[in-house]
Design a protein around this motif. Structure first.
Motif: not given
Length: 521
Positions: A335, A451, A455, A470-471, A474, A477-478
């Motif tokens: 990540a 969110q 995802l 990629v997901l 994300q 990071k969230l």
């Protein structure tokens, strides 16, 4: 690390020959059956946590360790994280990812001589679902399992799932005829807690719940048995001083121990030390929905008040690494997050901004884990410097899980370990972060972010490894922005063992070691 495990899950036939040729797998039982040693080996006594024998709870190390020897799972993983055959020799996912067709071995018999067939696989899946605990969580997406003949099963899913096949590594196949005799009103949970009905490399010869499991090598096992211990005993002794005494007296051969104890015992020439990586991490879990820790500024401050490097040095002798992300490095994605570091000035500023100075929090830890109390004490010291009073409470794993059934009873803070039940990031992240698992014990921070949920749903149906990665980045990071939880460190397992014990092996589908790889001379 090769990643054919992930790309072969969907849309292809995966067979023993293909794995051997293309992914370095093995068709021997347990992922990597030992070869080349005299058969059988000498008895082995392994000191390890124990609970019951019911394969329903194979998602816990306490049950999975003996079950791995008493039963065969539908599929397995080798030490490289590649799916390999066990009961199933082939698996084919439909193009829409809503079903999987399994082809089974023809030469497996249960220890009572009954032949293992498709009806036993179907029963094992359905029984887990009906019981609604443990392995059932990995099978929540299954609509039905159908035996098309004795050697073929079709598993139909409720929704498309590109990573489902890995879950079958935690479904141990039961002798359905025998188990149904004892089904009762609890799906045979009481009976299977203290009895075995499997086809594994060992048969059960003696058992006292939560204390000792004695198993004898099964001479009719379908895979090579060379060098495996003639008798395999697991005993629930985990307190370091008692473990050291058992090893030195010769009443035990092998155990997990803290770093300093392993090094001390290794001074005796009768013993060897072994270290293997784990797919697991230690985490600080917050109650993100109630109390002072519902404020993300407080959660960030707590994360900044811990001395990660000192913890690694003092507790693990410097082994392992500070964890930057929720998912283990063994899961194949990065990540790009920075590893945390202590920063008391910023932590104090955040506490003051949140109006939390003088707050009193409670943190639970499990004293049976030698690394948890030192971590809790170190965090307590750091928080005191930024104006937070932390009360430490010891607990059992069972009581901690019970407290997570409600946001109201969830502790402000906890230290606990999490491990991928099999090497798929989807299974780990979904359980730890999806809001549908609030109150189940899986989402230990009671975290909810729409969110992240969206995802995770996208990742479940993404048929390509890169697209899923990629997901996952994300999602990481969230969750990091929210301080949903704080990854602390990657786990390394350190063992003391008699010099005649060989084959210590990490396996990403096992929480601790792989018992199927051990040999004795």
């Amino acid at each position: 690390m090769q990643r054919c495990t992930r790309s072969l899950i969907a849309g292809a036939i995966v067979a023993g020959a293909l794995l051997l040729a293309g992914c370095g797998g093995t068709s021997n039982g347990g992922g990597s059956a030992p070869t080349g040693a005299a058969a059988p080996g000498k008895p082995l006594v392994l000191l390890t946590p124990l609970n019951t024998l019911d394969p329903l709870l194979a998602t816990t190390v306490q049950n999975d360790m003996p079950d791995d020897l008493l039963y065969d799972s539908i599929i397995d993983y080798n030490s490289k994280g590649e799916i390999v055959p066990r009961v199933a020799t082939e698996w084919k996912a439909a193009a829409d990812m809503k079903s999987v067709d399994l082809t089974l071995r023809k030469d497996i018999t249960f220890t009572d001589g009954t032949k293992l067939t498709a009806k036993d696989v179907v029963y094992s899946i359905e029984r887990s679902q009906a019981a609604g605990a443990g392995v059932a969580g990995l099978l929540s997406g299954v609509d039905k399992a159908t035996a098309t003949d004795d050697q073929h099963v079709t598993v139909t899913l409720k929704d498309a799932d590109a990573t489902f096949v890995g879950a079958l590594s935690k479904v141990y196949v039961l002798n359905s005829t025998e188990v149904q005799k004892h089904a009762g009103a609890d799906n045979a949970q009481a009976w299977l807690a203290a009895h075995a009905a499997g086809s594994g490399a060992y048969t059960l010869s003696d058992y006292t719940q939560g204390n000792i499991v004695k198993m004898t090598l099964n001479p009719k096992y379908w895979a090579p048995l060379n060098g495996r211990p003639s008798t395999f005993i697991m005993q629930n002794i985990t307190e370091p001083a008692a473990v050291a005494a058992a090893l030195k007296s010769g009443s035990a051969n092998m155990s997990l121990l803290p770093h300093k104890d392993v090094q001390e015992i290794a001074k005796d020439s009768r013993f060897a030390a072994g270290t293997i990586p784990s797919g697991g991490l230690n985490y600080f879990f917050f109650n993100t929905q109630k109390g002072v820790t519902a404020d993300p500024r407080v959660r960030e401050a707590i994360s900044l008040a811990f001395d990660y490097e000192a913890f690694l040095k003092n507790t693990y002798g410097g082994e392992g690494q500070v964890a930057a992300q929720i998912g283990s490095p063994l899961l194949g994605y990065d990540a790009g997050l920075a590893a945390p570091a202590i920063d008391l000035d910023r932590a104090k500023k955040l506490v003051d901004e949140a109006g939390a100075s003088g707050a009193k929090l409670t943190m639970v830890y499990q004293p049976t884990r030698p690394d948890q109390q030192p971590a809790a004490i170190l965090l307590q010291s750091g928080l005191k410097k930024i104006g937070i009073d932390l009360e430490l409470q010891s607990t059992t794993f069972q009581n901690y899980l019970a407290s997570l059934s409600s946001v109201d009873t969830t502790p402000d803070l906890a230290i606990a370990s999490e491990y991928p039940r099999y090497p798929a990031a989807q299974a780990l992240l979904n359980g730890m972060l999806n809001s549908k698992f609030v109150g189940t014990g899986s989402n230990k921070s009671q975290y909810a972010n729409p969110q992240v949920d969206a995802l995770l749903a996208q990742a479940q149906v993404a048929g390509d490894d890169k697209a899923r990665d990629v997901l996952y980045v994300q999602i990481e990071k969230l969750a990091a922005k929210d301080f949903a939880l704080r990854p602390v460190n990657t786990l390394m397992w350190e063992y003391s063992m008699s010099a005649n014990v060989k084959g210590l092996e990490a396996n990403p589908a096992r929480i601790l070691l792989n018992p199927m790889s051990l040999t004795t001379k």
